[in-house]
Design an enzyme around this catalytic site. Structure first.
Site, PDB file in Angstrom:
ATOM      1  N   TYR A   1       0.842  -1.192   0.000  1.00 38.01           N
ATOM      2  CA  TYR A   1       0.000   0.000   0.000  1.00 38.01           C
ATOM      3  C   TYR A   1       0.885   1.252   0.000  1.00 38.01           C
ATOM      4  O   TYR A   1       1.551   1.565   0.993  1.00 38.01           O
ATOM      5  CB  TYR A   1      -0.912   0.045   1.221  1.00 38.01           C
ATOM      6  CG  TYR A   1      -1.895  -1.098   1.335  1.00 38.01           C
ATOM      7  CD1 TYR A   1      -2.093  -2.019   0.316  1.00 38.01           C
ATOM      8  CD2 TYR A   1      -2.634  -1.272   2.499  1.00 38.01           C
ATOM      9  CE1 TYR A   1      -3.001  -3.060   0.442  1.00 38.01           C
ATOM     10  CE2 TYR A   1      -3.548  -2.306   2.631  1.00 38.01           C
ATOM     11  CZ  TYR A   1      -3.719  -3.202   1.592  1.00 38.01           C
ATOM     12  OH  TYR A   1      -4.616  -4.236   1.723  1.00 38.01           O
TER      13      TYR A   1
ATOM     14  N   ASN B   1      -6.231 -14.267   0.951  1.00 37.16           N
ATOM     15  CA  ASN B   1      -6.657 -14.747  -0.368  1.00 37.16           C
ATOM     16  C   ASN B   1      -6.353 -16.238  -0.560  1.00 37.16           C
ATOM     17  O   ASN B   1      -5.904 -16.658  -1.623  1.00 37.16           O
ATOM     18  CB  ASN B   1      -6.012 -13.901  -1.474  1.00 37.16           C
ATOM     19  CG  ASN B   1      -6.439 -12.453  -1.408  1.00 37.16           C
ATOM     20  OD1 ASN B   1      -7.621 -12.131  -1.549  1.00 37.16           O
ATOM     21  ND2 ASN B   1      -5.487 -11.568  -1.142  1.00 37.16           N
TER      22      ASN B   1
ATOM     23  N   PRO C   1     -15.539  -4.856   2.307  1.00 35.99           N
ATOM     24  CA  PRO C   1     -16.850  -5.275   2.828  1.00 35.99           C
ATOM     25  C   PRO C   1     -18.009  -4.426   2.306  1.00 35.99           C
ATOM     26  O   PRO C   1     -19.160  -4.840   2.396  1.00 35.99           O
ATOM     27  CB  PRO C   1     -16.692  -5.106   4.337  1.00 35.99           C
ATOM     28  CG  PRO C   1     -15.697  -4.004   4.481  1.00 35.99           C
ATOM     29  CD  PRO C   1     -14.718  -4.211   3.350  1.00 35.99           C
TER      30      PRO C   1
END
Length: 282
Positions: free
Chosen positions: A64, A153, A205
């Protein structure tokens, strides 16, 4: 009437309670390996606000903003009791060799200015055997870079393979995409995590804001004095092992997200929502 409840959950693999909702940082500090410091002060303020409101779990990653997100998290947690904050970070799957995992963990700790509570492999490794990656993660615990390790994942099958590689630690958590519009893990990974006492972190979400505009969720929320966002997050929270981590980019969104804590949908409304979206996959 909304039901008032405890806003924490206990996780056996971690041996502690965690907040039912965390703070996500994808896009904070930049994008895919690309730093952006144009809004650092606002991002720090948003994260600090979330911590003050009780969302004391922060999820970040070395990818990130090319690590700048971790630097922002490090600034945001200053002045708070470190033991009351749970920091999650992730190593990118191209850094999956044992030595690269250790080096990446060192970099994350340096940028954060503190140890990590949970360190995950961001995606299944492509050119390295999974067991080598998992042994690298184990070494990060031995060296004090993190308290717990996990995966992101992963399917149940890959999760079990990862666990079989470990000798001194176990997988404490898994982070996967899960929302009302993407329920692929509902009958697989989530029940597995619950049985094993693992934390399940649900990323994206709110489907990048799509659920914020959902009129059906808004109509349910009107009975509780809550928004569509808060209903969507509360639906997720009602899965025992699930902690959603919506993005915490500004104080307004943080306040709305945190409004999903401290109450629960009725079982009837939860089932109504579940039925409405049961065939939808993003």
């Amino acid at each position: 009437m909304q039901r008032r409840v405890n806003d924490k959950k206990f996780f056996k693999k971690i041996g502690a309670e965690l907040p039912v909702l965390g703070l996500g940082t994808w896009g904070i500090g930049g994008g895919f390996w690309t730093p952006d410091n144009s809004q650092d002060d606002a991002w720090v303020d948003a994260l600090r606000y979330g911590l003050e409101l009780g969302a004391t779990l922060i999820d970040t990653a070395e990818m990130y903003g090319g690590g700048h997100s971790e630097e922002i998290v490090g600034k945001a947690i200053k002045g708070f009791e470190r033991e009351k904050i749970f920091i999650v970070s992730k190593v990118w799957h191209t850094h999956a060799s044992r030595d690269d995992v250790i080096k990446a963990a060192q970099g994350s700790v340096k940028r954060l200015g503190t140890y990590m509570d949970l360190y995950l492999i961001h995606w299944p490794p492509e050119n390295v055997k999974l067991c080598e990656t998992m042994r690298g993660l184990e070494e990060t615990v031995k060296r004090g870079y993190t308290r717990f390790i996990g995966v992101s994942n992963f399917s149940v099958e890959l999760l079990e393979e990862a666990r079989s590689c470990l000798s001194t630690n176990d997988v404490a958590a898994i982070e996967n995409k899960f929302s009302l519009l993407d329920r692929r893990d509902e009958n697989t990974v989530i029940p597995y995590a619950e049985r094993e006492g693992m934390l399940y972190l649900a990323y994206t979400p709110l489907e990048k804001g799509q659920l914020a505009k959902d009129s059906f969720l808004a109509s349910i929320g009107s009975k509780y004095g809550k928004t569509a966002v808060q209903v969507a997050l509360n639906w997720l929270i009602m899965f025992n092992p699930v902690v959603p981590i919506p993005k915490a980019a500004d104080k307004r969104h943080v306040e709305e997200n945190v409004g999903a804590m401290g109450w629960r949908l009725s079982i009837e409304d939860w089932r109504l929502i579940s039925e409405k979206y049961k065939r939808v996959i993003a």
